[in-house]
Design a protein around this motif. Structure first.
Motif, short mmCIF file in Angstrom:
data_model
loop_
_atom_site.label_atom_id
_atom_site.label_comp_id
_atom_site.label_asym_id
_atom_site.label_seq_id
_atom_site.Cartn_x
_atom_site.Cartn_y
_atom_site.Cartn_z
N THR A 152 0.77 -1.32 -0.04
CA THR A 152 -0.03 0.13 -0.07
C THR A 152 1.16 1.19 -0.11
O THR A 152 0.60 2.20 -0.50
CB THR A 152 -0.91 -0.12 1.18
OG1 THR A 152 -1.67 -1.17 1.19
CG2 THR A 152 -1.97 1.30 1.26
N GLN A 191 0.91 3.75 -2.82
CA GLN A 191 0.35 5.24 -2.46
C GLN A 191 1.46 6.22 -2.79
O GLN A 191 1.03 7.43 -2.91
CB GLN A 191 0.12 5.21 -0.86
CG GLN A 191 0.22 6.28 -0.05
CD GLN A 191 0.15 5.94 1.39
OE1 GLN A 191 1.21 5.86 1.74
NE2 GLN A 191 -1.06 5.59 1.76
N TYR A 232 -3.98 10.29 2.67
CA TYR A 232 -3.38 8.91 2.92
C TYR A 232 -1.87 8.93 2.84
O TYR A 232 -1.08 8.07 3.40
CB TYR A 232 -4.00 7.86 1.81
CG TYR A 232 -5.38 7.59 2.11
CD1 TYR A 232 -5.85 7.17 3.43
CD2 TYR A 232 -6.17 7.84 1.15
CE1 TYR A 232 -7.04 7.10 3.66
CE2 TYR A 232 -7.71 7.60 1.54
CZ TYR A 232 -8.12 7.01 2.62
OH TYR A 232 -9.25 6.91 3.03
N MET A 250 -7.70 13.07 8.74
CA MET A 250 -8.66 12.42 8.05
C MET A 250 -10.06 12.80 8.39
O MET A 250 -11.05 12.70 7.36
CB MET A 250 -8.20 11.22 8.08
CG MET A 250 -7.21 10.30 7.34
SD MET A 250 -7.41 10.65 5.71
CE MET A 250 -8.96 9.82 5.14
N GLU A 285 -17.00 3.18 -2.17
CA GLU A 285 -15.98 4.35 -1.59
C GLU A 285 -14.72 3.40 -1.14
O GLU A 285 -13.76 4.16 -1.28
CB GLU A 285 -16.78 5.15 -0.75
CG GLU A 285 -15.88 6.09 0.27
CD GLU A 285 -16.48 6.66 1.33
OE1 GLU A 285 -17.74 6.52 1.40
OE2 GLU A 285 -15.77 6.95 2.30
N ARG A 326 -11.09 4.41 -2.30
CA ARG A 326 -10.00 5.04 -1.31
C ARG A 326 -8.91 3.88 -1.32
O ARG A 326 -7.72 4.45 -1.35
CB ARG A 326 -10.82 5.06 0.03
CG ARG A 326 -11.58 6.09 0.25
CD ARG A 326 -11.80 6.26 1.73
NE ARG A 326 -12.90 7.47 1.79
CZ ARG A 326 -12.63 8.61 2.14
NH1 ARG A 326 -11.48 8.93 2.22
NH2 ARG A 326 -13.44 9.63 2.29
N LYS A 327 -9.27 2.77 -1.36
CA LYS A 327 -7.80 1.74 -1.59
C LYS A 327 -7.06 2.30 -2.97
O LYS A 327 -5.67 2.17 -2.82
CB LYS A 327 -8.38 0.48 -1.63
CG LYS A 327 -8.82 -0.08 -0.34
CD LYS A 327 -8.68 -1.37 0.06
CE LYS A 327 -8.62 -1.92 1.40
NZ LYS A 327 -8.56 -3.40 1.35
N GLY A 347 -4.78 5.04 -2.26
CA GLY A 347 -3.64 4.66 -1.28
C GLY A 347 -4.00 4.60 0.14
O GLY A 347 -3.25 4.48 0.92
N GLY A 348 -5.17 4.63 0.31
CA GLY A 348 -5.61 4.17 1.65
C GLY A 348 -5.32 2.89 2.02
O GLY A 348 -5.63 1.76 1.43
N SER A 349 -4.43 2.66 3.21
CA SER A 349 -4.61 1.29 3.72
C SER A 349 -5.94 0.67 4.51
O SER A 349 -6.74 1.53 4.86
CB SER A 349 -3.31 1.30 4.71
OG SER A 349 -3.70 1.88 5.77
N ARG A 350 -5.88 -0.50 4.82
CA ARG A 350 -6.69 -1.33 5.45
C ARG A 350 -6.92 -0.34 6.61
O ARG A 350 -8.17 0.02 7.33
CB ARG A 350 -6.55 -2.63 5.54
CG ARG A 350 -7.72 -3.29 6.52
CD ARG A 350 -7.74 -4.73 6.09
NE ARG A 350 -9.09 -5.15 6.73
CZ ARG A 350 -8.85 -6.17 7.62
NH1 ARG A 350 -7.89 -6.77 7.74
NH2 ARG A 350 -10.02 -6.55 8.35
N ASP A 389 -6.41 2.61 7.59
CA ASP A 389 -7.15 3.81 7.46
C ASP A 389 -8.40 3.48 7.26
O ASP A 389 -9.12 4.51 7.95
CB ASP A 389 -6.58 4.58 6.07
CG ASP A 389 -5.19 4.78 5.90
OD1 ASP A 389 -4.83 5.32 7.21
OD2 ASP A 389 -4.22 4.80 5.12
N LEU A 390 -8.85 2.77 6.73
CA LEU A 390 -10.20 2.82 6.50
C LEU A 390 -11.03 2.01 7.54
O LEU A 390 -11.99 2.50 8.07
CB LEU A 390 -10.57 1.43 5.31
CG LEU A 390 -10.14 2.31 3.90
CD1 LEU A 390 -9.96 1.21 3.01
CD2 LEU A 390 -11.37 3.20 3.59
N GLN A 413 -11.45 4.90 9.73
CA GLN A 413 -12.52 5.74 9.43
C GLN A 413 -13.67 5.24 9.66
O GLN A 413 -14.66 6.28 10.19
CB GLN A 413 -12.11 6.03 7.65
CG GLN A 413 -13.39 6.66 7.05
CD GLN A 413 -13.55 6.84 5.66
OE1 GLN A 413 -12.86 6.12 5.20
NE2 GLN A 413 -14.89 6.72 5.08
#
Ligand SMILES: Nc1ncnc2c1ncn2[C@@H]1O[C@H](COP(=O)(O)OP(=O)(O)OP(=O)(O)O)[C@@H](O)[C@H]1O
Ligand SMILES: [Mg+2]
Lengths: 244, 852
Positions: free
Chosen positions: A78, A82, A110, B36, B368, B372-373, B376-379, B381-382, B385
C-alpha cells in the motif's frame, strides 16, 4: 522501472481454473508510454490492477523500481502504491459525497502530506486543470469530461512516477477524449511513465509502444509493428468491437 | 521512496519498539486521523443526509435506549449509594435492638434513650454517639408557624449536637459546635429557611413549633434558629428539615437519659474509633444489655429473656434493614433488578437496531472503499475511518439522549416517587460507565463496516463484484430476531402486570371505599380522643355527610400495632396470641360496610361495648384457633390495656391493604388511646357544599390547624403503587421497544427495497404479480418474527410466573395473553413489511429500470 516475469492470473474454484493472464513477461522503462490493447475479457484490466498493486498475480514475479512487489506485505505494498502510482478509470470513480477539492486531497491525506503543503498542491492542481471554479461542486454536478479531468488531477496530485489508466476516454466524447490524451502526452514528456488500456487505435497512437492481449496471452510480435508516436494513426476510424 | 523503505527496514530490525516510540507513533497516528476525520466527516454527514430517515431512526432508537439506561443508572446509583457520602461511613453504625419476652420477639430499628448516654460516658471505643428522636406524639406532622406562614413539617428531629460529628450535615450558616447546645434552638435546612424566611437572614429569627410531648396536650413554643444546613440529599435514610435541640426534649421528658422502658423510638448512631471492630464493640455492650434487661423486667413486671444490641452499618440501612420503625420505607432490591433489567432490554433493542442499520447502510459504501484503496488508503486507514464515523454518530445519539434525559427523569421521578437529579451523572463511576457504554456502542456499530468493508479488494469493488447487502445477513437477521423477541417479551410482561392489577383491583375488598372523606388529626390529638363523639356529631350536621366514624387507621395505611391476647380474664404473656389492632368507635363497621359472619357489630344499645366487647375478623378467629361461631362469647385479655373483653362478633375478612396479601388476622376494639383518623361518608351530589361545611366545623374544633383532607379511594389507590409504577414503566419500555423495533425493521426494509428496486422492476417486467413480490419480500421477516415469538413467550412465561408468586390472589397468564402479545407484535412487524412491499409492488417497473 517495471519488470514482469511469468505473471499468471487465474481464478480457481473447486473444479476448474479460469486463466485470465498467462505467463506475461513485460518490462516498462521509466518515462515510457505504453498501451495495452485487446478484445473485451482479454485480461487488460486485470493486468493493469496487478501493475497497480491492487490485485495480486497467482504466479510470477513483479519488480517495481527494483523492489520485488510479489514478496511485500499488504502494508508495504500500500505504501509503495500510495507513493508512486496514480489511477484513472473509465468510470472516473470519484467519491460522490466529496467535493472536487476534497476528492483531490484524499490521496494526499493517505500519503500523510502536511496540511500546508497539501493545500498548495490542491490549489496547484485546481489551477493547472482549470477547475478552480468547480472546486466546491460535487461530482454529480459535473459533466463526464469534467469528472474525468478531476479524476486525472486526483491521480496526478501525488506526483506519481506511474500513471495507470483503464480506458480513460471510454465514457467521453471525442473532443474530451483528445484533451485527456493531450494531457497524458504532456505528462509523459515531463517524465511520467504512463500505461493505458484502450480499445481505440487513435489513443494507442499517442503511446510509444503497444502490447496486445488475447485470452490472457501477450502477443509480443506486434510490438514493433505499431508506429511510434504517430498521431496520424489516431485519425483512423475506430474499428474495435465490443463483446466476446 | 528509497528513504522510506530503509527507514521501515530499520524499524523492523530494532525488534520490539520502546514505549516512547510506540507512543510517538500512536500520537502521529492520532494526528493523521484527526486530519482524515475532516475528510471522512464530510462523507459521514452527507451520506447521512442521503438516508435521513434511517439515520433518525437509528439515532432515536439508540438515544431512547441510552436515556432509559441513564435514568436507571441514576436510580440504581441513588439506591445503592445511600449514606455512602458521609466521611468514614464504614465506622458509623446505627444501633438496633432486639427484645425477646413472653409477648414475642421484637426487633426494632430504635433503642432506649439512656443507651447513648451510657456509651458516651463508659465506652471509650466510640468516638461519638448521638440520638435522633422524632417528636414524640405527632412525629409526622409538626405544626410550624412563622407569621402568616403555617405548615405541617414531616422531617423534624430532636438531635444530639454530636450528630454533626457523625453524619455529614454541612452548615451554611451558624456553627455546628454551638447550634444545638441550648433548649429551644433549631437548625433548619436551606429550603426550609427559604420557605419560612423568604430571603431574610434566618439566624436569630424565631419559629413557633407545636409539639406534643406525650402528655396529651400540645405545647406551642418559640424556637430560635441557630443554624442553617444544606438540604439532605436524596440518598440518605435520615432526611431532615428541622433539627431541634435535645435539651428541649430533656426539659419535658427529664427521664430521657435514665428511663429504659420508655417506648417511643429513639435512633442511636455511633461512630467507632479507628480500628475498632464492630463485633468487639457489641461485645462491650453486652453487660449493659444484661443490666437493662433486668431493669426492664423489674419495671414491666414480666420476664424478658433476651436483649441484644447490634450495629447496623450506616450504608447498609437503606437496602439491608427492614425492621419495625424504620425511618424510611426500605429500598427494594427487587425493583432495582426489575428496572435495571427493563433498561438493559430497551438498551439492547436500541443498540441492536443501531448496529443493524449501521451495517445495512454501510453496504452502500463499498464503492467508496474501493476508490479509497486505489488512492492509497490502507486497510488500517479505513478501519479507523469507519470506527471514527461510528463513534461520531454514537456521540450524536448520546447528545440526543441527554436532551431526552431531563424529560425522562422528570417522568421517572413522578412515577417512582423519587427525587433523583442529574448530579449523580458527575460521579466518576457513572462517567466511567457512560464512557464504556459509548465506546462499546460506537465500536460495535462500526465493527461491521470497519472489519468487513475494509477488507474488500478494490479490484472486486471496482469490477462491481460486490453486491450491497450480501454480507452480514445472518448477523442482521439475528439482531432483528433479538429485537422482536425482546419486544414480545416486554409486551407479555406488561400485559400480565396490567391484567394482574385489574384482577386484584376488581376483587371484592370486603369493605366500601366509595365517597369517603378522610380527616387525619395531626394536632390536638388529646382533645380529639376525649371528645370524639361530640366532634363527630358536629361533623354529621354538615350537609351531605351521612355517616362518621373514628379509628386508629384507615384503608391503605400500613400499620403495625397489635394486641397480645390471652384467653380468659388474667393476663400472662405465656401462650398469648397476637392480632393486629384497629381501634374504632361504634359506627366503624356500618360506615365501612363490613359484613358480619357471626354475632353482631358494636352497638350503643348493648350498653357497655367499650368496656366489654371485641370483634375479630375470620382470619383473626382462625389465628385464635376458633371457628367464627365458636369464637363468639370467648373472653380475652389484652396486654395493651389489661382489659378482659368478650368477642361479640366476627366479621368477614376485609382487605385494608389491598389484595396483594391474604387478609390479616385483626381485632377491633373501642379504645380511645389510639384514635387518630376520622372518616366521613359523603353524598356524591353535594361534595363541594359538604367540603365547605366540613372545613367550617374543622375550624371550630381545631383552630389554627391547617385543614387537610383526602378521599379514601385516592389514598387507597396507593396500596398498589409499586405494582402500578412497574406496570407504567413496563408500558413505557415496551412501547418504546416496539416503536424502535418497528422503525428499525421499517427502515431496513425500505433500504433493501431501494437497493432491490431494479430487481423488483425486472421481476415485474417478467410477469410477477404484486402479491408474489410482496410475498417474496416478506417471507423472510415473517419467519423471523415467528421465531422471535417462540423464543420470547416461554421466557415471558417464566418471568411473569415468578413475579406473580408475590401475590396471594393471582391470575393464571394463559394462552390468550401470550397469543395476544405475539399477534400484536406480529401485526406491527407485518405492517412495517407490508407497507413497504405494497408500495414497491405498486411502483411502475419501467420507472425503476429507467432510473438506473
Ligand atoms: N473474480 C473473477 N472470477 C472469475 N473470473 C474473473 C473474475 N474477475 C475477472 N474474471 C474474468 O477475467 C477475464 C478478464 O477480465 P478483465 O476485466 O481483465 O478484462 P478486460 O480485458 O479488461 O475486458 P474489458 O475490455 O471488457 O474491460 C474476464 O473473462 C473475466 O470474466
Ligand atoms: Mg477492462
Amino acid at each position: 522501472m517495471i519488470r514482469l516475469m511469468g505473471i499468471t492470473k487465474y481464478y480457481a474454484n473447486a473444479f476448474i481454473k479460469t486463466f485470465v493472464l498467462r505467463n506475461i513477461d513485460l518490462s516498462v522503462k521509466e518515462g515510457e508510454f505504453l498501451t495495452i490493447m485487446g478484445p473485451s475479457g482479454a485480461g487488460k484490466s486485470t493486468l493493469l490492477y496487478i501493475l497497480g498493486m491492487l490485485d495480486e498475480a497467482s504466479e510470477g514475479e513483479y519488480f517495481f523500481c527494483g523492489q520485488a512487489v510479489h514478496g511485500l506485505s499488504e502494508k508495504k505494498r500500500t505504501q509503495l502504491h500510495q507513493q508512486n502510482i496514480g489511477f484513472v478509470f473509465q468510470s472516473y470513480h470519484l467519491i460522490d459525497e466529496l467535493t472536487v477539492c476534497e476528492n483531490l486531497e484524499t490521496p494526499l491525506l493517505y500519503k500523510k502530506v502536511k496540511p500546508d503543503e497539501r493545500k498548495s498542491l490542491v490549489a496547484d492542481a485546481l489551477d493547472r486543470f482549470r477547475i478552480v471554479a468547480k472546486k466546491d461542486l460535487f461530482p454529480s454536478q459535473l459533466s463526464g469530461g469534467q469528472q474525468q479531468l478531476v479524476a486525472v488531477a486526483r491521480a496526478l496530485i501525488i506526483q506519481p512516477k506511474l500513471i495507470l489508466a483503464d480506458e480513460p476516454t471510454g465514457n467521453l466524447n471525442s473532443q474530451q477524449g483528445e484533451e485527456i490524451m493531450e494531457l497524458f502526452r504532456k505528462l509523459n514528456a515531463e517524465g511520467t511513465t504512463i500505461i493505458q488500456v484502450t480499445h481505440s487505435e487513435k489513443n494507442a497512437a499517442y503511446s510509444d509502444r503497444v502490447i496486445h492481449l488475447l485470452d490472457g496471452w501477450m502477443n509480443n510480435k506486434e510490438e514493433a509493428a505499431i508506429p511510434v508516436k504517430n498521431p496520424e494513426a489516431g485519425k483512423r476510424k475506430k474499428n474495435h468491437s465490443e463483446g466476446t | 521512496m528509497m528513504n522510506r523503505k530503509t527507514a521501515d527496514h530499520a524499524n523492523d530490525r530494532t525488534g520490539p519498539r520502546s514505549l516512547g516510540s510506540r507512543l510517538a507513533s500512536l500520537g502521529r497516528r492520532g494526528y493523521w486521523q484527526m486530519l482524515m476525520l475532516k475528510n471522512t466527516l464530510g462523507i459521514t454527514l452527507r451520506s447521512l443526509m442521503k438516508n435521513k430517515g434511517i439515520f433518525l431512526i437509528k439515532v432515536f432508537g439508540l438515544a431512547a435506549g441510552i436515556a432509559c439506561s441513564m435514568v436507571v443508572i441514576l436510580y440504581v446509583v441513588n439506591e445503592l449509594t445511600y449514606d455512602t457520602y458521609h466521611p468514614d461511613h464504614e465506622r458509623i453504625f446505627r444501633i438496633a435492638c432486639r427484645r425477646v419476652h413472653d409477648g414475642g420477639d421484637f426487633p426494632n430499628a430504635s433503642t432506649q434513650g439512656p443507651l447513648a448516654a451510657v456509651i458516651r460516658e463508659e465506652l471509650s471505643q466510640a468516638e461519638n454517639v448521638a440520638r435522633m428522636i422524632p417528636p414524640l406524639e405527632n412525629a409526622k406532622h409538626v405544626l410550624v408557624v412563622q407569621g402568616e406562614r403555617r405548615f405541617f413539617e414531616k422531617r423534624v428531629w430532636f438531635a444530639d449536637p454530636d450528630i454533626f460529628n457523625i453524619l455529614s450535615i454541612p452548615f451554611v450558616e451558624g456553627n455546628a459546635g454551638a447550634a444545638l447546645a441550648r433548649p429551644k434552638t433549631v437548625v433548619i435546612s436551606e429550603s426550609t429557611a427559604r420557605k419560612y424566611f423568604a430571603g431574610l437572614p434566618p439566624l436569630g429569627r424565631r419559629l413557633t413549633i407545636e409539639l406534643d410531648y406525650d402528655t396529651g396536650a400540645a405545647v406551642i413554643e418559640d424556637f430560635e434558629v441557630t443554624g442553617v444546613v444544606r438540604d439532605a440529599p436524596a440518598n440518605t435514610h435520615l432526611k431532615y428539615d428541622m433539627l431541634l435541640s435535645m435539651a428541649t426534649l430533656l426539659a419535658y421528658v427529664p427521664t430521657l437519659n435514665q428511663d429504659w422502658g420508655e417506648y417511643h423510638p429513639k435512633y442511636t448512631y455511633v461512630k467507632l474509633r479507628r480500628h475498632v471492630a464492630p463485633s468487639a464493640f457489641t461485645e462491650q455492650l453486652r453487660p449493659y444489655s444484661e443490666r437493662i434487661r433486668q431493669a426492664f423486667a423489674r419495671r414491666a413486671g414480666s420476664a424478658m429473656y433476651k436483649l441484644d444490641f447490634s450495629l447496623q452499618p450506616l450504608a447498609s440501612l437503606h437496602m439491608g434493614s427492614n425492621l419495625p420503625d424504620e425511618i424510611e420505607p426500605p429500598g427494594n432490591i427487587l425493583y432495582v433488578y426489575i428496572y435495571s433489567f427493563a433498561a438493559l432490554l430497551i438498551l439492547l433493542i436500541g443498540a441492536s437496531n443501531f448496529v443493524n442499520l449501521s451495517a445495512t447502510l454501510s453496504t452502500t459504501r463499498s464503492r467508496e472503499v474501493g476508490i479509497r484503496k486505489t488512492l492509497g488508503g490502507s486497510r488500517g486507514d479505513l478501519v479507523w475511518q469507519f470506527l471514527g464515523e461510528s463513534l461520531v454518530i454514537t456521540l450524536f445519539a448520546f447528545l440526543a439522549a441527554f436532551a431526552f434525559l431531563s424529560l425522562l427523569l422528570r417522568f421517572f421521578n413522578r412515577m417512582a416517587g423519587t427525587a433523583i437529579d442529574f448530579q449523580a451523572l458527575g460521579q466518576p463511576l457513572v462517567l466511567a460507565m457512560l464512557l464504556a457504554l459509548f465506546l462499546l456502542l460506537g465500536i460495535s456499530a462500526g465493527l461491521y463496516p470497519a472489519l468487513v468493508l475494509s477488507r474488500f479488494q478494490p479490484v472486486s469493488v471496482l469490477k462491481n463484484q460486490v453486491f450491497p447487502g450480501m454480507h452480514g445477513h445472518a448477523a442482521q437477521r439475528l439482531l432483528i430476531l433479538g429485537q422482536f423477541a425482546i419486544a414480545i417479551f416486554l409486551v407479555v410482561c406488561t400485559l400480565v402486570v396490567f391484567r394482574q392489577l385489574t384482577f386484584i383491583k376488581g376483587k371484592a375488598l370486603g369493605f366500601d371505599r366509595e365517597q369517603k372523606l378522610i380527616l387525619e388529626i395531626k394536632s390536638n390529638q388529646g382533645y380529639f380522643r376525649r371528645n370524639y363523639e361530640a366532634i363527630k356529631s358536629d361533623f354529621l350536621k354538615a350537609p351531605g355527610i351521612s355517616a362518621a366514624t373514628v379509628s386508629s387507621t384507615v384503608p391503605g395505611e400500613t400499620f403495625s400495632g397489635g394486641y397480645s391476647l390471652q384467653k380468659g380474664s388474667s393476663f400472662s404473656i405465656l401462650n398469648s396470641k397476637r392480632l393486629k389492632i384497629i381501634t374504632v368507635d361504634h359506627d366503624f363497621i356500618p360506615t365501612y360496610g363490613i359484613r358480619m359472619t357471626a354475632g353482631r357489630a358494636f352497638q350503643r344499645a348493648s350498653g357497655n361495648d367499650e368496656q366489654s366487647a371485641y370483634i375479630v375478623n375470620e382470619a383473626g378467629a382462625r389465628e385464635l384457633g376458633l371457628t367464627p361461631e365458636r369464637a363468639l362469647g370467648t373472653q380475652w385479655t389484652a396486654h395493651y390495656h389489661r382489659k378482659t373483653k368478650t368477642i361479640v362478633g366476627v366479621t368477614a375478612d376485609f382487605h385494608f391493604l389491598g389484595m396483594k396479601n391474604e387478609a390479616e388476622p385483626l381485632i377491633l376494639d373501642i379504645e380511645k388511646s389510639l384514635l387518630r383518623v376520622m372518616t366521613l361518608s359523603l353524598d356524591a351530589r353535594r361534595v363541594s357544599q359538604a367540603l365547605a361545611a366540613v372545613k367550617e366545623t374543622w375550624r371550630r374544633h381545631f383552630p389554627g390547624v391547617p385543614f387537610e383532607y383526602s378521599f379514601l379511594d385516592e389514598a387507597f389507590g396507593r396500596v398498589y403503587q409499586y405494582e402500578e409504577r412497574m406496570g407504567r414503566l413496563l408500558g413505557l419500555v415496551s412501547g418504546l421497544g416496539i416503536a424502535i423495533a418497528f422503525l428499525g425493521l421499517y427502515g431496513m426494509i425500505a433500504f433493501t427495497m431501494r437497493m432491490r428496486r431494479k430487481e423488483i422492476g425486472i421481476r415485474r417486467v417478467l410477469g410477477a404479480t404484486s402479491a408474489a413480490i410482496a410475498l417474496l419480500l416478506t417471507r423472510q421477516f415473517v419467519t423471523l418474527v415467528f421465531l422471535a415469538g417462540f423464543l420470547a413467550v416461554p421466557m415471558a412465561w417464566m418471568a411473569t410466573t415468578l413475579w406473580l408468586q408475590g401475590f396471594a390472589y393471582r391470575i393464571q397468564p394463559g394462552f390468550p395473553v401470550f397469543a395476544f402479545a405475539f399477534l400484536a407484535t406480529f401485526a406491527i412487524a407485518m405492517a412495517a413489511v407490508l407497507l413497504q412491499a405494497l408500495r414497491s409492488a405498486r411502483d411502475n417497473p419501467v420507472d425503476a429500470l429507467r432510473s438506473e
